[in-house]
Design a protein around this motif. Structure first.
Motif, PDB file in Angstrom:
ATOM      1  N   GLU A   3      68.722  21.425  -4.393  1.00 23.64           N
ATOM      2  CA  GLU A   3      69.303  22.743  -4.624  1.00 23.64           C
ATOM      3  C   GLU A   3      69.629  22.976  -6.103  1.00 23.64           C
ATOM      4  O   GLU A   3      70.108  24.042  -6.477  1.00 23.64           O
ATOM      5  N   TRP A   4      69.343  21.993  -6.944  1.00 22.89           N
ATOM      6  CA  TRP A   4      69.719  22.091  -8.352  1.00 22.89           C
ATOM      7  C   TRP A   4      68.924  23.148  -9.114  1.00 22.89           C
ATOM      8  O   TRP A   4      69.261  23.472 -10.248  1.00 22.89           O
ATOM      9  N   GLY A   5      67.859  23.658  -8.502  1.00 21.82           N
ATOM     10  CA  GLY A   5      67.114  24.742  -9.140  1.00 21.82           C
ATOM     11  C   GLY A   5      67.980  25.959  -9.399  1.00 21.82           C
ATOM     12  O   GLY A   5      67.662  26.789 -10.266  1.00 21.82           O
ATOM     13  N   TRP A   6      69.097  26.057  -8.678  1.00 17.32           N
ATOM     14  CA  TRP A   6      70.007  27.188  -8.865  1.00 17.32           C
ATOM     15  C   TRP A   6      70.828  27.052 -10.143  1.00 17.32           C
ATOM     16  O   TRP A   6      71.386  28.045 -10.632  1.00 17.32           O
ATOM     17  N   GLY A  13      63.134  37.868  -3.395  1.00 19.18           N
ATOM     18  CA  GLY A  13      64.319  37.037  -3.171  1.00 19.18           C
ATOM     19  C   GLY A  13      64.271  35.733  -3.936  1.00 19.18           C
ATOM     20  O   GLY A  13      63.288  35.423  -4.620  1.00 19.18           O
ATOM     21  N   ILE A  14      65.359  34.976  -3.806  1.00 15.87           N
ATOM     22  CA  ILE A  14      65.472  33.645  -4.408  1.00 15.87           C
ATOM     23  C   ILE A  14      65.788  32.662  -3.289  1.00 15.87           C
ATOM     24  O   ILE A  14      66.670  32.911  -2.458  1.00 15.87           O
ATOM     25  N   SER A  15      65.067  31.546  -3.235  1.00 19.73           N
ATOM     26  CA  SER A  15      65.272  30.559  -2.174  1.00 19.73           C
ATOM     27  C   SER A  15      66.497  29.699  -2.462  1.00 19.73           C
ATOM     28  O   SER A  15      67.087  29.748  -3.544  1.00 19.73           O
ATOM     29  N   GLU A  60      63.830  29.021  -6.114  1.00 21.70           N
ATOM     30  CA  GLU A  60      62.465  29.520  -6.301  1.00 21.70           C
ATOM     31  C   GLU A  60      62.431  31.042  -6.151  1.00 21.70           C
ATOM     32  O   GLU A  60      63.203  31.627  -5.396  1.00 21.70           O
ATOM     33  N   LEU A  61      61.509  31.674  -6.875  1.00 18.85           N
ATOM     34  CA  LEU A  61      61.290  33.109  -6.734  1.00 18.85           C
ATOM     35  C   LEU A  61      60.387  33.345  -5.532  1.00 18.85           C
ATOM     36  O   LEU A  61      59.312  32.751  -5.418  1.00 18.85           O
ATOM     37  N   HIS A 121      56.479  30.907  -2.720  1.00 24.71           N
ATOM     38  CA  HIS A 121      57.708  30.438  -3.356  1.00 24.71           C
ATOM     39  C   HIS A 121      57.318  29.866  -4.726  1.00 24.71           C
ATOM     40  O   HIS A 121      56.662  28.830  -4.791  1.00 24.71           O
ATOM     41  N   VAL A 122      57.700  30.548  -5.785  1.00 25.57           N
ATOM     42  CA  VAL A 122      57.298  30.163  -7.136  1.00 25.57           C
ATOM     43  C   VAL A 122      58.321  29.193  -7.702  1.00 25.57           C
ATOM     44  O   VAL A 122      59.501  29.533  -7.860  1.00 25.57           O
TER      45      VAL A 122
END
Length: 252
Positions: A91-94, A228-230, A234-235, A242-243
């Protein structure tokens, strides 16, 4: 006042007096890269959560995708900080998104918005960018904000600065302290399981709801509507893609 205030040298004592005890801010006049410096300390086990390095000038600043970033001395706010999140690493992508939101909130006076993944825009021009790098058990986040740059000093025509956008009655010391404080608030809530940052991000996003073209690192491209954002940061496109990484072009 004005430009002179925006381009005044960083003051370590003043900055530390304006932030909570979580942060320990160090200031260097010249360095190759605050990001490289702090990441090296973290790898050697010599960085603690809340450590911050800020510089008046970087000779080899680092951006996303191995790009370089350079700004005339005292014209930009350049700093990196280290944190150790408690949430699951997937979840650190946030974290970089939280950093971007925090910068945009501090720059609300000039109506800043966030462009996925790591740009902050004012009037559709880039005023700030950031990089987030996982190092061991933590993350080093590097942020650059164009503060006192003149038109001639901008790196590219699609960039802008706070001075050019009319934000004068502040200093890099105050902006740094405010960004750290805002990030601490947003990150702490998220790290404790509060996902309300997702709504805040959506409200400040210039990407969501926009048709975009993604330029992937492998040179492939994809067009779609950003919807949206996962949970991983991810975009999400209307196609279901999911980018995870890539450059985003807003299509009008």
């Amino acid at each position: 006042m004005g430009i002179e205030m925006l381009r005044a040298a960083l003051d370590k004592s003043l900055i530390n007096s304006l932030v909570t005890q979580y942060w320990r801010v160090s200031v260097v006049d010249v360095t190759a890269s605050t990001q490289t410096n702090l990441a090296d300390l973290a790898r050697r086990g010599k960085a603690k959560p809340g450590d911050v390095i800020a510089a008046n000038y970087q000779s080899a600043g680092r951006g996303r995708l191995s790009r370089t970033f350079e700004a005339p001395k005292n014209s930009a706010l350049l700093f990196s900080f280290y944190i150790q999140p408690k949430r699951k690493q997937d979840e650190w992508g946030w974290i970089s998104l939280i950093a971007g939101v925090s910068v945009a909130e501090v720059l609300s006076e000039v109506k800043a918005s966030v462009k996925w993944p790591n740009d902050i825009l004012v009037n559709e021009k880039k005023v700030s960018g950031l990089i987030a790098e996982i190092v061991g058990d933590g993350v080093v986040i590097g942020i650059g904000i164009n503060v006192g740059m003149s038109l001639e000093e901008l790196p590219v025509p699609t960039a802008t600065s706070l001075a050019l956008e009319g934000m004068r009655d502040t200093s890099r010391n105050e902006i740094l302290a405010k960004v750290l404080a805002q990030f601490e608030t947003n990150f702490t809530r998220w790290d404790e399981g509060d996902n309300s940052i997702e709504q805040l991000y959506a409200s400040l996003s210039s990407t969501l709801g926009t048709k975009v073209q993604i330029h992937y690192p492998n040179d492939e491209t994809e067009k779609g509507l950003a919807v949206g954002i996962s949970s991983r940061g991810e975009l999400i496109l209307d196609s279901g893609s999911h980018v995870q990484a890539g450059d985003v072009v807003h299509l009008r």
